[in-house]
Design a protein around this motif. Structure first.
Motif, mmCIF file in Angstrom:
data_model
loop_
_atom_site.group_PDB
_atom_site.id
_atom_site.type_symbol
_atom_site.label_atom_id
_atom_site.label_comp_id
_atom_site.label_asym_id
_atom_site.label_seq_id
_atom_site.Cartn_x
_atom_site.Cartn_y
_atom_site.Cartn_z
ATOM 1 N N PHE A 280 48.940 5.448 15.126
ATOM 2 C CA PHE A 280 49.038 6.522 16.115
ATOM 3 C C PHE A 280 48.647 7.859 15.482
ATOM 4 O O PHE A 280 47.838 8.610 16.025
ATOM 5 N N PHE A 281 49.221 8.166 14.316
ATOM 6 C CA PHE A 281 48.966 9.459 13.667
ATOM 7 C C PHE A 281 47.560 9.588 13.099
ATOM 8 O O PHE A 281 47.087 10.697 12.882
ATOM 9 N N THR A 282 46.881 8.486 12.840
ATOM 10 C CA THR A 282 45.518 8.580 12.305
ATOM 11 C C THR A 282 44.471 8.745 13.404
ATOM 12 O O THR A 282 43.335 9.077 13.112
ATOM 13 N N LYS A 283 44.843 8.528 14.663
ATOM 14 C CA LYS A 283 43.936 8.783 15.798
ATOM 15 C C LYS A 283 44.233 10.193 16.304
ATOM 16 O O LYS A 283 45.230 10.432 16.985
ATOM 17 N N LEU A 284 43.355 11.113 15.969
ATOM 18 C CA LEU A 284 43.615 12.530 16.245
ATOM 19 C C LEU A 284 43.826 12.838 17.727
ATOM 20 O O LEU A 284 44.603 13.732 18.061
ATOM 21 N N GLU A 285 43.171 12.090 18.621
ATOM 22 C CA GLU A 285 43.362 12.364 20.050
ATOM 23 C C GLU A 285 44.814 12.144 20.485
ATOM 24 O O GLU A 285 45.268 12.708 21.471
ATOM 25 N N ASN A 286 45.578 11.346 19.728
ATOM 26 C CA ASN A 286 46.985 11.100 20.073
ATOM 27 C C ASN A 286 47.869 12.337 19.911
ATOM 28 O O ASN A 286 48.937 12.417 20.520
ATOM 29 N N TYR A 287 47.433 13.292 19.093
ATOM 30 C CA TYR A 287 48.256 14.489 18.877
ATOM 31 C C TYR A 287 48.412 15.309 20.160
ATOM 32 O O TYR A 287 49.359 16.064 20.304
ATOM 33 N N GLU A 288 47.491 15.124 21.106
ATOM 34 C CA GLU A 288 47.600 15.845 22.372
ATOM 35 C C GLU A 288 48.908 15.473 23.086
ATOM 36 O O GLU A 288 49.529 16.315 23.720
ATOM 37 N N GLN A 289 49.356 14.207 22.942
ATOM 38 C CA GLN A 289 50.610 13.755 23.554
ATOM 39 C C GLN A 289 51.832 14.453 22.956
ATOM 40 O O GLN A 289 52.892 14.513 23.580
ATOM 41 N N LEU A 290 51.689 14.952 21.732
ATOM 42 C CA LEU A 290 52.817 15.564 21.021
ATOM 43 C C LEU A 290 52.895 17.072 21.215
ATOM 44 O O LEU A 290 53.914 17.684 20.907
ATOM 45 N N MET A 291 51.827 17.660 21.710
ATOM 46 C CA MET A 291 51.744 19.116 21.822
ATOM 47 C C MET A 291 52.728 19.664 22.859
ATOM 48 O O MET A 291 53.087 18.980 23.810
ATOM 49 N N PRO A 292 53.132 20.930 22.664
ATOM 50 C CA PRO A 292 54.024 21.579 23.644
ATOM 51 C C PRO A 292 53.335 21.719 25.002
ATOM 52 O O PRO A 292 52.110 21.647 25.097
ATOM 53 N N GLU A 293 54.139 21.953 26.026
ATOM 54 C CA GLU A 293 53.610 22.106 27.387
ATOM 55 C C GLU A 293 52.681 23.305 27.526
ATOM 56 O O GLU A 293 51.800 23.311 28.372
ATOM 57 N N ASN A 294 52.885 24.330 26.690
ATOM 58 C CA ASN A 294 52.069 25.541 26.807
ATOM 59 C C ASN A 294 50.748 25.447 26.037
ATOM 60 O O ASN A 294 50.125 26.458 25.741
ATOM 61 N N THR A 295 50.290 24.227 25.748
ATOM 62 C CA THR A 295 49.001 24.042 25.080
ATOM 63 C C THR A 295 47.892 24.358 26.073
ATOM 64 O O THR A 295 47.849 23.796 27.161
ATOM 65 N N GLN A 296 47.021 25.285 25.693
ATOM 66 C CA GLN A 296 45.937 25.684 26.587
ATOM 67 C C GLN A 296 44.625 25.014 26.214
ATOM 68 O O GLN A 296 43.719 24.944 27.032
ATOM 69 N N LYS A 297 44.518 24.546 24.965
ATOM 70 C CA LYS A 297 43.274 23.917 24.530
ATOM 71 C C LYS A 297 43.599 22.804 23.553
ATOM 72 O O LYS A 297 44.482 22.950 22.702
ATOM 73 N N PHE A 298 42.884 21.690 23.683
ATOM 74 C CA PHE A 298 42.999 20.594 22.720
ATOM 75 C C PHE A 298 41.681 19.846 22.723
ATOM 76 O O PHE A 298 41.289 19.284 23.743
ATOM 77 N N GLU A 299 40.966 19.870 21.577
ATOM 78 C CA GLU A 299 39.677 19.190 21.473
ATOM 79 C C GLU A 299 39.570 18.498 20.122
ATOM 80 O O GLU A 299 39.817 19.115 19.086
ATOM 81 N N VAL A 300 39.202 17.218 20.161
ATOM 82 C CA VAL A 300 38.963 16.460 18.933
ATOM 83 C C VAL A 300 37.489 16.573 18.588
ATOM 84 O O VAL A 300 36.624 16.474 19.460
ATOM 85 N N ASP A 301 37.203 16.794 17.290
ATOM 86 C CA ASP A 301 35.825 16.904 16.822
ATOM 87 C C ASP A 301 35.722 16.181 15.488
ATOM 88 O O ASP A 301 36.064 16.742 14.443
ATOM 89 N N GLY A 302 35.319 14.908 15.508
ATOM 90 C CA GLY A 302 35.181 14.133 14.277
ATOM 91 C C GLY A 302 36.530 13.913 13.610
ATOM 92 O O GLY A 302 37.440 13.363 14.212
ATOM 93 N N ASP A 303 36.660 14.391 12.359
ATOM 94 C CA ASP A 303 37.912 14.212 11.612
ATOM 95 C C ASP A 303 38.830 15.423 11.716
ATOM 96 O O ASP A 303 39.673 15.669 10.858
ATOM 97 N N SER A 304 38.657 16.201 12.800
ATOM 98 C CA SER A 304 39.511 17.374 12.998
ATOM 99 C C SER A 304 39.777 17.561 14.493
ATOM 100 O O SER A 304 39.113 16.963 15.330
ATOM 101 N N PHE A 305 40.770 18.383 14.789
ATOM 102 C CA PHE A 305 40.994 18.800 16.180
ATOM 103 C C PHE A 305 41.411 20.254 16.188
ATOM 104 O O PHE A 305 41.906 20.793 15.209
ATOM 105 N N ILE A 306 41.138 20.878 17.322
ATOM 106 C CA ILE A 306 41.495 22.282 17.494
ATOM 107 C C ILE A 306 42.461 22.366 18.672
ATOM 108 O O ILE A 306 42.311 21.638 19.655
ATOM 109 N N PHE A 307 43.481 23.185 18.522
ATOM 110 C CA PHE A 307 44.410 23.379 19.632
ATOM 111 C C PHE A 307 44.786 24.843 19.722
ATOM 112 O O PHE A 307 44.745 25.580 18.746
ATOM 113 N N GLY A 308 45.114 25.233 20.946
ATOM 114 C CA GLY A 308 45.529 26.607 21.188
ATOM 115 C C GLY A 308 46.760 26.626 22.067
ATOM 116 O O GLY A 308 46.811 25.948 23.086
ATOM 117 N N LEU A 309 47.754 27.355 21.624
ATOM 118 C CA LEU A 309 48.975 27.539 22.411
ATOM 119 C C LEU A 309 48.926 28.921 23.039
ATOM 120 O O LEU A 309 48.357 29.852 22.469
#
Length: 129
Positions: A20-49
């Motif tokens: 679960f933790f090695t699939k970066l797209e899964n981190y979106e499920q863990l993010m707070p409700e006030n997450t405004q951005k979540f994008e996976v890009d290769g071996d990284s992801f970007i998020f904005g609260l």
């Protein structure tokens, strides 16, 4: 600056949690409700609260079935976020999130409270898995 989340028990094997933790797209499920951005890009992801700058996390280290460590992509604010996994039984594991940041004292004072809240939210959402 170190922040350690509460230990949470999850009804999943250490292998399931590691996967679960090695699939970066899964981190979106863990993010707070006030997450405004979540994008996976290769071996990284970007998020904005809401009200916070966007942060890019990169996969730094993986130890099979026991640890997944993400780190900041920017060297301006160097930090890591580790998920330590400990198997309790075949279908149950414990997870602890550990944040380690190298911030100056002023920055540490400003970010400690929101980061602690962020780690608590991630931990609560892991417990729901």
């Amino acid at each position: 600056m170190n922040i350690e989340g509460n230990i949470v028990r999850v009804k999943k094997s250490s292998e399931e949690l590691f996967n679960f933790f090695t699939k970066l797209e899964n981190y979106e499920q863990l993010m707070p409700e006030n997450t405004q951005k979540f994008e996976v890009d290769g071996d990284s992801f970007i998020f904005g609260l809401k009200g916070m700058p966007e942060i890019r996390l990169v996969m730094k280290e993986k130890t099979e079935f026991s640890n997944v460590t993400l780190g900041a992509a920017s060297s301006k604010l160097p930090f890591t976020l580790a998920s330590d996994i400990k198997e309790i039984s075949e279908n149950e594991s414990e997870v602890t999130l550990k944040f380690n940041g190298d911030f100056n004292p002023m920055m540490a004072m400003m970010v400690k409270k929101p980061l602690t809240k962020f780690i608590e939210t991630l931990t609560e959402n892991i417990a729901k898995l």
